[in-house]
Design a protein around this motif. Structure first.
Motif, mmCIF file in Angstrom:
data_model
loop_
_atom_site.group_PDB
_atom_site.id
_atom_site.type_symbol
_atom_site.label_atom_id
_atom_site.label_comp_id
_atom_site.label_asym_id
_atom_site.label_seq_id
_atom_site.Cartn_x
_atom_site.Cartn_y
_atom_site.Cartn_z
ATOM 1 N N PRO A 1 0.836 -1.209 0.000
ATOM 2 C CA PRO A 1 0.000 0.000 0.000
ATOM 3 C C PRO A 1 0.869 1.257 0.000
ATOM 4 O O PRO A 1 1.971 1.259 0.555
ATOM 5 C CB PRO A 1 -0.790 -0.113 1.307
ATOM 6 C CG PRO A 1 -0.688 -1.547 1.708
ATOM 7 C CD PRO A 1 0.604 -2.049 1.166
ATOM 8 N N LEU A 2 0.396 2.315 -0.621
ATOM 9 C CA LEU A 2 1.175 3.549 -0.729
ATOM 10 C C LEU A 2 1.513 4.164 0.618
ATOM 11 O O LEU A 2 2.582 4.731 0.795
ATOM 12 C CB LEU A 2 0.410 4.580 -1.570
ATOM 13 C CG LEU A 2 0.226 4.232 -3.039
ATOM 14 C CD1 LEU A 2 -0.652 5.267 -3.720
ATOM 15 C CD2 LEU A 2 1.562 4.146 -3.728
ATOM 16 N N TYR A 3 0.602 4.048 1.573
ATOM 17 C CA TYR A 3 0.798 4.705 2.862
ATOM 18 C C TYR A 3 1.695 3.909 3.817
ATOM 19 O O TYR A 3 1.993 4.361 4.911
ATOM 20 C CB TYR A 3 -0.554 4.968 3.537
ATOM 21 C CG TYR A 3 -1.359 3.713 3.754
ATOM 22 C CD1 TYR A 3 -1.204 2.958 4.903
ATOM 23 C CD2 TYR A 3 -2.261 3.269 2.797
ATOM 24 C CE1 TYR A 3 -1.916 1.799 5.091
ATOM 25 C CE2 TYR A 3 -2.978 2.109 2.977
ATOM 26 C CZ TYR A 3 -2.808 1.385 4.131
ATOM 27 O OH TYR A 3 -3.516 0.228 4.306
ATOM 28 N N PRO B 1 5.326 2.578 4.732
ATOM 29 C CA PRO B 1 6.734 2.725 4.381
ATOM 30 C C PRO B 1 7.335 1.373 3.970
ATOM 31 O O PRO B 1 6.940 0.319 4.477
ATOM 32 C CB PRO B 1 7.369 3.237 5.674
ATOM 33 C CG PRO B 1 6.243 3.927 6.393
ATOM 34 C CD PRO B 1 5.032 3.109 6.069
ATOM 35 N N THR B 2 8.287 1.408 3.046
ATOM 36 C CA THR B 2 8.869 0.189 2.489
ATOM 37 C C THR B 2 9.463 -0.714 3.565
ATOM 38 O O THR B 2 9.244 -1.927 3.557
ATOM 39 C CB THR B 2 9.939 0.544 1.444
ATOM 40 O OG1 THR B 2 9.326 1.330 0.418
ATOM 41 C CG2 THR B 2 10.543 -0.696 0.828
ATOM 42 N N LEU B 3 10.210 -0.142 4.512
ATOM 43 C CA LEU B 3 10.805 -0.964 5.562
ATOM 44 C C LEU B 3 9.743 -1.637 6.425
ATOM 45 O O LEU B 3 9.915 -2.774 6.864
ATOM 46 C CB LEU B 3 11.757 -0.140 6.429
ATOM 47 C CG LEU B 3 13.064 0.272 5.766
ATOM 48 C CD1 LEU B 3 13.878 1.162 6.710
ATOM 49 C CD2 LEU B 3 13.869 -0.931 5.337
ATOM 50 N N ASP B 4 8.618 -0.968 6.678
ATOM 51 C CA ASP B 4 7.531 -1.580 7.441
ATOM 52 C C ASP B 4 6.939 -2.755 6.668
ATOM 53 O O ASP B 4 6.647 -3.804 7.240
ATOM 54 C CB ASP B 4 6.426 -0.566 7.747
ATOM 55 C CG ASP B 4 6.830 0.433 8.816
ATOM 56 O OD1 ASP B 4 7.828 0.186 9.521
ATOM 57 O OD2 ASP B 4 6.145 1.452 8.955
ATOM 58 N N TYR B 5 6.762 -2.590 5.369
ATOM 59 C CA TYR B 5 6.202 -3.658 4.536
ATOM 60 C C TYR B 5 7.136 -4.870 4.513
ATOM 61 O O TYR B 5 6.692 -6.012 4.648
ATOM 62 C CB TYR B 5 5.957 -3.137 3.118
ATOM 63 C CG TYR B 5 5.240 -4.116 2.221
ATOM 64 C CD1 TYR B 5 3.893 -4.372 2.401
ATOM 65 C CD2 TYR B 5 5.913 -4.776 1.202
ATOM 66 C CE1 TYR B 5 3.218 -5.269 1.580
ATOM 67 C CE2 TYR B 5 5.253 -5.678 0.378
ATOM 68 C CZ TYR B 5 3.905 -5.912 0.565
ATOM 69 O OH TYR B 5 3.250 -6.805 -0.239
ATOM 70 N N ALA C 1 11.350 4.190 10.933
ATOM 71 C CA ALA C 1 11.232 5.074 12.083
ATOM 72 C C ALA C 1 10.149 6.124 11.887
ATOM 73 O O ALA C 1 9.959 6.991 12.726
ATOM 74 C CB ALA C 1 12.574 5.761 12.345
ATOM 75 N N TYR C 2 9.412 6.043 10.768
ATOM 76 C CA TYR C 2 8.379 7.042 10.495
ATOM 77 C C TYR C 2 7.094 6.369 10.024
ATOM 78 O O TYR C 2 7.068 5.195 9.698
ATOM 79 C CB TYR C 2 8.861 8.037 9.434
ATOM 80 C CG TYR C 2 9.065 7.410 8.073
ATOM 81 C CD1 TYR C 2 8.040 7.420 7.129
ATOM 82 C CD2 TYR C 2 10.266 6.799 7.726
ATOM 83 C CE1 TYR C 2 8.213 6.834 5.887
ATOM 84 C CE2 TYR C 2 10.450 6.225 6.489
ATOM 85 C CZ TYR C 2 9.415 6.242 5.574
ATOM 86 O OH TYR C 2 9.579 5.661 4.347
ATOM 87 N N SER C 3 6.021 7.159 10.021
ATOM 88 C CA SER C 3 4.733 6.678 9.505
ATOM 89 C C SER C 3 4.216 7.685 8.482
ATOM 90 O O SER C 3 4.583 8.862 8.510
ATOM 91 C CB SER C 3 3.722 6.512 10.643
ATOM 92 O OG SER C 3 3.445 7.761 11.229
ATOM 93 N N LEU C 4 3.388 7.218 7.577
ATOM 94 C CA LEU C 4 2.760 8.074 6.566
ATOM 95 C C LEU C 4 1.253 8.044 6.784
ATOM 96 O O LEU C 4 0.659 6.983 6.890
ATOM 97 C CB LEU C 4 3.076 7.573 5.158
ATOM 98 C CG LEU C 4 4.527 7.605 4.723
ATOM 99 C CD1 LEU C 4 4.693 6.923 3.374
ATOM 100 C CD2 LEU C 4 5.015 9.041 4.644
ATOM 101 N N THR C 5 0.643 9.226 6.834
ATOM 102 C CA THR C 5 -0.796 9.338 7.006
ATOM 103 C C THR C 5 -1.351 10.217 5.898
ATOM 104 O O THR C 5 -0.868 11.338 5.696
ATOM 105 C CB THR C 5 -1.134 9.970 8.375
ATOM 106 O OG1 THR C 5 -0.461 9.245 9.395
ATOM 107 C CG2 THR C 5 -2.626 9.956 8.628
ATOM 108 N N LYS C 6 -2.353 9.722 5.176
ATOM 109 C CA LYS C 6 -2.949 10.498 4.098
ATOM 110 C C LYS C 6 -3.711 11.680 4.696
ATOM 111 O O LYS C 6 -4.482 11.518 5.632
ATOM 112 C CB LYS C 6 -3.892 9.610 3.288
ATOM 113 C CG LYS C 6 -4.348 10.227 1.996
ATOM 114 C CD LYS C 6 -5.122 9.214 1.173
ATOM 115 C CE LYS C 6 -5.511 9.789 -0.151
ATOM 116 N NZ LYS C 6 -6.223 8.818 -0.981
#
Length: 128
Positions: free
Chosen positions: A57-59, A61-65, A88-93
């Motif tokens: 999913p776009l939201y 982060p690659t390392l989390d996936y 170490a970060y999160s993305l929120t739309k």
């Protein structure tokens, strides 16, 4: 009123109730064993080539996936490997651009144009 044969503190357990309790215990243990077996299969290490990055999913982060898919990195001498650490970060739309946002442009087929999509970047841990 209580009878002289049964007191309030007496517990009456029929054989039928005992059988139901035993069968419920067996069912719960079998369910637990099944869950543990499935969990072990899902926890197996994966190579980067085993992971379909097009499903990320776009939201996320690659390392989390990669961490969610148990992708491992081998040590330099290949003696052991560790699962990729989460980011170490999160993305929120978010609806509008602002502080700490990144913009991704997506193609809209109906309007035949690129539309901006904004994601706010936040640190997962703010104190070190």
């Amino acid at each position: 009123m209580t009878s002289k044969f049964l007191q309030k503190s007496d517990k009456v357990v029929s054989a039928n109730t005992k059988e139901k309790t035993d069968s419920l215990k067996v069912l719960l243990l079998a369910s637990l064993a099944g869950c543990m077996t499935l969990g072990v299969q899902n926890a197996q290490a994966a190579e980067l080539s085993d992971v379909d990055m097009s499903k990320k999913p776009l939201y996320v982060p690659t390392l989390d996936y990669l961490n969610q898919n148990n992708v491992t990195i081998s040590s330099e001498d290949s003696s052991n490997s560790t699962v990729v650490s989460p980011s170490a970060y999160s993305l929120t739309k978010v609806d509008v651009a602002g502080d700490n946002t990144v913009t991704k442009f997506e193609w809209n087929e109906s309007t035949q144009s690129f539309n901006p999509v904004y994601y706010k970047v936040d640190l997962k841990q703010k104190e070190f």
